[in-house]
Design a protein around this motif. Structure first.
Motif, PDB file in Angstrom:
ATOM      1  N   ARG A  28      16.149   2.831  30.598  1.00 46.42           N
ATOM      2  CA  ARG A  28      16.644   2.729  31.902  1.00 46.42           C
ATOM      3  C   ARG A  28      18.255   2.929  31.742  1.00 46.42           C
ATOM      4  O   ARG A  28      18.614   2.725  30.680  1.00 46.42           O
ATOM      5  CB  ARG A  28      16.560   1.184  32.364  1.00 46.42           C
ATOM      6  CG  ARG A  28      15.029   0.765  32.499  1.00 46.42           C
ATOM      7  CD  ARG A  28      14.944  -0.727  32.876  1.00 46.42           C
ATOM      8  NE  ARG A  28      15.136  -0.843  34.182  1.00 46.42           N
ATOM      9  CZ  ARG A  28      14.213  -0.575  35.344  1.00 46.42           C
ATOM     10  NH1 ARG A  28      12.962  -0.303  35.076  1.00 46.42           N
ATOM     11  NH2 ARG A  28      14.713  -0.894  36.564  1.00 46.42           N
ATOM     12  N   PHE A  29      18.405   3.542  32.755  1.00 44.61           N
ATOM     13  CA  PHE A  29      20.035   4.058  33.038  1.00 44.61           C
ATOM     14  C   PHE A  29      21.037   3.146  34.054  1.00 44.61           C
ATOM     15  O   PHE A  29      20.442   3.057  35.008  1.00 44.61           O
ATOM     16  CB  PHE A  29      20.155   5.522  32.994  1.00 44.61           C
ATOM     17  CG  PHE A  29      19.570   6.141  31.988  1.00 44.61           C
ATOM     18  CD1 PHE A  29      20.266   6.538  31.000  1.00 44.61           C
ATOM     19  CD2 PHE A  29      18.119   6.484  31.767  1.00 44.61           C
ATOM     20  CE1 PHE A  29      19.711   7.253  29.793  1.00 44.61           C
ATOM     21  CE2 PHE A  29      17.458   7.080  30.933  1.00 44.61           C
ATOM     22  CZ  PHE A  29      18.567   7.733  29.883  1.00 44.61           C
ATOM     23  N   ASP A  53      24.495   5.304  25.043  1.00 48.61           N
ATOM     24  CA  ASP A  53      24.419   4.795  23.546  1.00 48.61           C
ATOM     25  C   ASP A  53      23.578   6.162  23.092  1.00 48.61           C
ATOM     26  O   ASP A  53      22.854   6.771  23.806  1.00 48.61           O
ATOM     27  CB  ASP A  53      23.662   3.432  23.496  1.00 48.61           C
ATOM     28  CG  ASP A  53      22.145   3.314  23.932  1.00 48.61           C
ATOM     29  OD1 ASP A  53      21.500   4.246  24.143  1.00 48.61           O
ATOM     30  OD2 ASP A  53      22.167   2.146  24.647  1.00 48.61           O
ATOM     31  N   PRO A  54      23.491   5.940  21.742  1.00 52.20           N
ATOM     32  CA  PRO A  54      22.546   7.264  21.066  1.00 52.20           C
ATOM     33  C   PRO A  54      21.162   7.340  21.711  1.00 52.20           C
ATOM     34  O   PRO A  54      20.876   8.370  21.914  1.00 52.20           O
ATOM     35  CB  PRO A  54      22.540   6.474  19.644  1.00 52.20           C
ATOM     36  CG  PRO A  54      23.671   5.979  19.569  1.00 52.20           C
ATOM     37  CD  PRO A  54      23.918   4.911  20.822  1.00 52.20           C
ATOM     38  N   GLY A  55      20.552   6.254  22.072  1.00 53.53           N
ATOM     39  CA  GLY A  55      19.020   6.216  22.430  1.00 53.53           C
ATOM     40  C   GLY A  55      19.000   6.968  23.762  1.00 53.53           C
ATOM     41  O   GLY A  55      18.327   7.685  24.151  1.00 53.53           O
ATOM     42  N   GLN A  56      20.086   6.553  24.856  1.00 55.73           N
ATOM     43  CA  GLN A  56      19.993   7.096  26.003  1.00 55.73           C
ATOM     44  C   GLN A  56      20.554   8.418  25.825  1.00 55.73           C
ATOM     45  O   GLN A  56      19.818   9.417  26.571  1.00 55.73           O
ATOM     46  CB  GLN A  56      20.968   6.337  26.845  1.00 55.73           C
ATOM     47  CG  GLN A  56      20.481   4.941  27.301  1.00 55.73           C
ATOM     48  CD  GLN A  56      21.622   4.137  28.082  1.00 55.73           C
ATOM     49  OE1 GLN A  56      22.837   4.171  27.877  1.00 55.73           O
ATOM     50  NE2 GLN A  56      21.190   3.518  29.049  1.00 55.73           N
ATOM     51  N   ASP A  76      28.293  10.159  27.931  1.00 54.35           N
ATOM     52  CA  ASP A  76      29.560   9.631  27.426  1.00 54.35           C
ATOM     53  C   ASP A  76      29.587   9.753  25.892  1.00 54.35           C
ATOM     54  O   ASP A  76      28.711   8.721  25.396  1.00 54.35           O
ATOM     55  CB  ASP A  76      29.942   8.402  28.198  1.00 54.35           C
ATOM     56  CG  ASP A  76      31.636   8.073  27.850  1.00 54.35           C
ATOM     57  OD1 ASP A  76      32.008   8.624  26.680  1.00 54.35           O
ATOM     58  OD2 ASP A  76      31.846   7.382  28.313  1.00 54.35           O
ATOM     59  N   PHE A  77      30.496  10.334  25.230  1.00 50.43           N
ATOM     60  CA  PHE A  77      30.357  10.486  23.840  1.00 50.43           C
ATOM     61  C   PHE A  77      31.535   9.732  23.132  1.00 50.43           C
ATOM     62  O   PHE A  77      31.626   9.465  21.915  1.00 50.43           O
ATOM     63  CB  PHE A  77      30.400  12.095  23.233  1.00 50.43           C
ATOM     64  CG  PHE A  77      29.199  12.649  23.345  1.00 50.43           C
ATOM     65  CD1 PHE A  77      28.153  12.604  22.752  1.00 50.43           C
ATOM     66  CD2 PHE A  77      28.949  13.511  24.915  1.00 50.43           C
ATOM     67  CE1 PHE A  77      26.933  13.139  23.069  1.00 50.43           C
ATOM     68  CE2 PHE A  77      27.787  14.167  24.890  1.00 50.43           C
ATOM     69  CZ  PHE A  77      26.779  13.972  24.275  1.00 50.43           C
ATOM     70  N   PHE A  78      32.358   8.961  24.229  1.00 47.61           N
ATOM     71  CA  PHE A  78      33.378   8.093  23.523  1.00 47.61           C
ATOM     72  C   PHE A  78      34.602   8.660  22.932  1.00 47.61           C
ATOM     73  O   PHE A  78      35.324   7.772  22.185  1.00 47.61           O
ATOM     74  CB  PHE A  78      32.754   6.871  23.056  1.00 47.61           C
ATOM     75  CG  PHE A  78      32.019   6.081  24.073  1.00 47.61           C
ATOM     76  CD1 PHE A  78      32.480   5.349  25.134  1.00 47.61           C
ATOM     77  CD2 PHE A  78      30.530   6.282  24.232  1.00 47.61           C
ATOM     78  CE1 PHE A  78      31.745   4.606  26.152  1.00 47.61           C
ATOM     79  CE2 PHE A  78      29.971   5.442  25.261  1.00 47.61           C
ATOM     80  CZ  PHE A  78      30.620   4.508  26.036  1.00 47.61           C
ATOM     81  N   GLU A  79      34.541   9.980  22.615  1.00 40.32           N
ATOM     82  CA  GLU A  79      35.433  10.487  21.504  1.00 40.32           C
ATOM     83  C   GLU A  79      35.342  11.927  22.058  1.00 40.32           C
ATOM     84  O   GLU A  79      34.261  12.627  22.463  1.00 40.32           O
ATOM     85  CB  GLU A  79      35.230  10.220  20.260  1.00 40.32           C
ATOM     86  CG  GLU A  79      34.172  10.981  19.806  1.00 40.32           C
ATOM     87  CD  GLU A  79      33.898  10.539  18.228  1.00 40.32           C
ATOM     88  OE1 GLU A  79      34.971   9.888  17.631  1.00 40.32           O
ATOM     89  OE2 GLU A  79      32.888  11.011  17.578  1.00 40.32           O
ATOM     90  N   ALA A  80      36.782  12.854  21.848  1.00 43.30           N
ATOM     91  CA  ALA A  80      36.491  14.144  22.106  1.00 43.30           C
ATOM     92  C   ALA A  80      36.073  14.877  20.837  1.00 43.30           C
ATOM     93  O   ALA A  80      36.550  14.583  19.650  1.00 43.30           O
ATOM     94  CB  ALA A  80      38.241  14.601  22.321  1.00 43.30           C
ATOM     95  N   ARG A  81      34.856  15.487  20.987  1.00 45.07           N
ATOM     96  CA  ARG A  81      34.307  16.383  19.826  1.00 45.07           C
ATOM     97  C   ARG A  81      33.513  17.318  20.244  1.00 45.07           C
ATOM     98  O   ARG A  81      33.140  17.577  21.482  1.00 45.07           O
ATOM     99  CB  ARG A  81      33.571  15.312  18.924  1.00 45.07           C
ATOM    100  CG  ARG A  81      32.269  14.830  19.806  1.00 45.07           C
ATOM    101  CD  ARG A  81      31.480  13.895  18.844  1.00 45.07           C
ATOM    102  NE  ARG A  81      30.366  13.602  19.716  1.00 45.07           N
ATOM    103  CZ  ARG A  81      29.433  12.951  18.966  1.00 45.07           C
ATOM    104  NH1 ARG A  81      29.240  12.254  17.958  1.00 45.07           N
ATOM    105  NH2 ARG A  81      28.204  12.569  19.918  1.00 45.07           N
TER     106      ARG A  81
END
Length: 157
Positions: A28-29, A53-56, A76-81
């Motif tokens: 679920r999202f 999160d990783p699963g989503q 959202d990866f929560f950091e620039a990469r």
């Protein structure tokens, strides 16, 4: 011959059951509004699911047969990469919109091919990826440099 057909039938049944199990185990999202503002000032409103999160992020839009024109998914990866995406088990064509920490579109990969495992690169560091229906960016006049506003990005006016 009968053994081959029986083995084939059993294999096909196992594949179908595995697909059904995966499709029914969809995560679920949460959803939120998101706005894209183009250089010309046009505003495009979407309701996006959040892959946080990783699963989503791994599941994303896999196994979906359709998505409304005003919907999408924000990863959202929560950091620039540098980000690498693909279309494994994704049944609908998508536009992938790569976004930096300030909400600026840095790259758009249009009409990613369903079910392809070809790597789609962000072409530089980004914090977010927005997936929209394939062709939406061209249809709406969304380009590199346009702004994306949302609560998740942290820049909602």
């Amino acid at each position: 011959m009968r053994t081959v057909l029986t083995t084939f039938a059993a294999s096909a049944m196992m594949t179908l059951l595995a697909f059904s199990a995966v499709a029914s185990a969809q995560l679920r999202f949460d959803k939120e509004p998101l706005t894209i503002v183009t250089a010309s000032g046009a505003r495009h409103e979407f309701s996006v699911e959040l892959a946080l999160d990783p699963g989503q992020r791994e599941q994303g839009l896999m196994y979906r047969k359709q998505m409304a024109a005003n919907e999408g998914m924000l990863f959202d990866f929560f950091e620039a990469r540098a980000i690498q995406m693909w279309m494994r088990n994704t049944l609908i064509p998508l536009d992938m919109v790569f976004i930096d920490a300030k909400g600026t579109i840095t790259h758009i990969h249009e009409r990613a091919e369903p079910l392809s495992e070809t790597i789609i690169s962000s072409q530089g560091p980004v914090n977010y990826v927005l997936e929209l229906n394939g062709g939406a960016a061209a249809q709406l006049g969304i380009h590199k440099g346009d702004k994306v506003w949302s609560k998740q990005i942290g820049n909602r006016p």
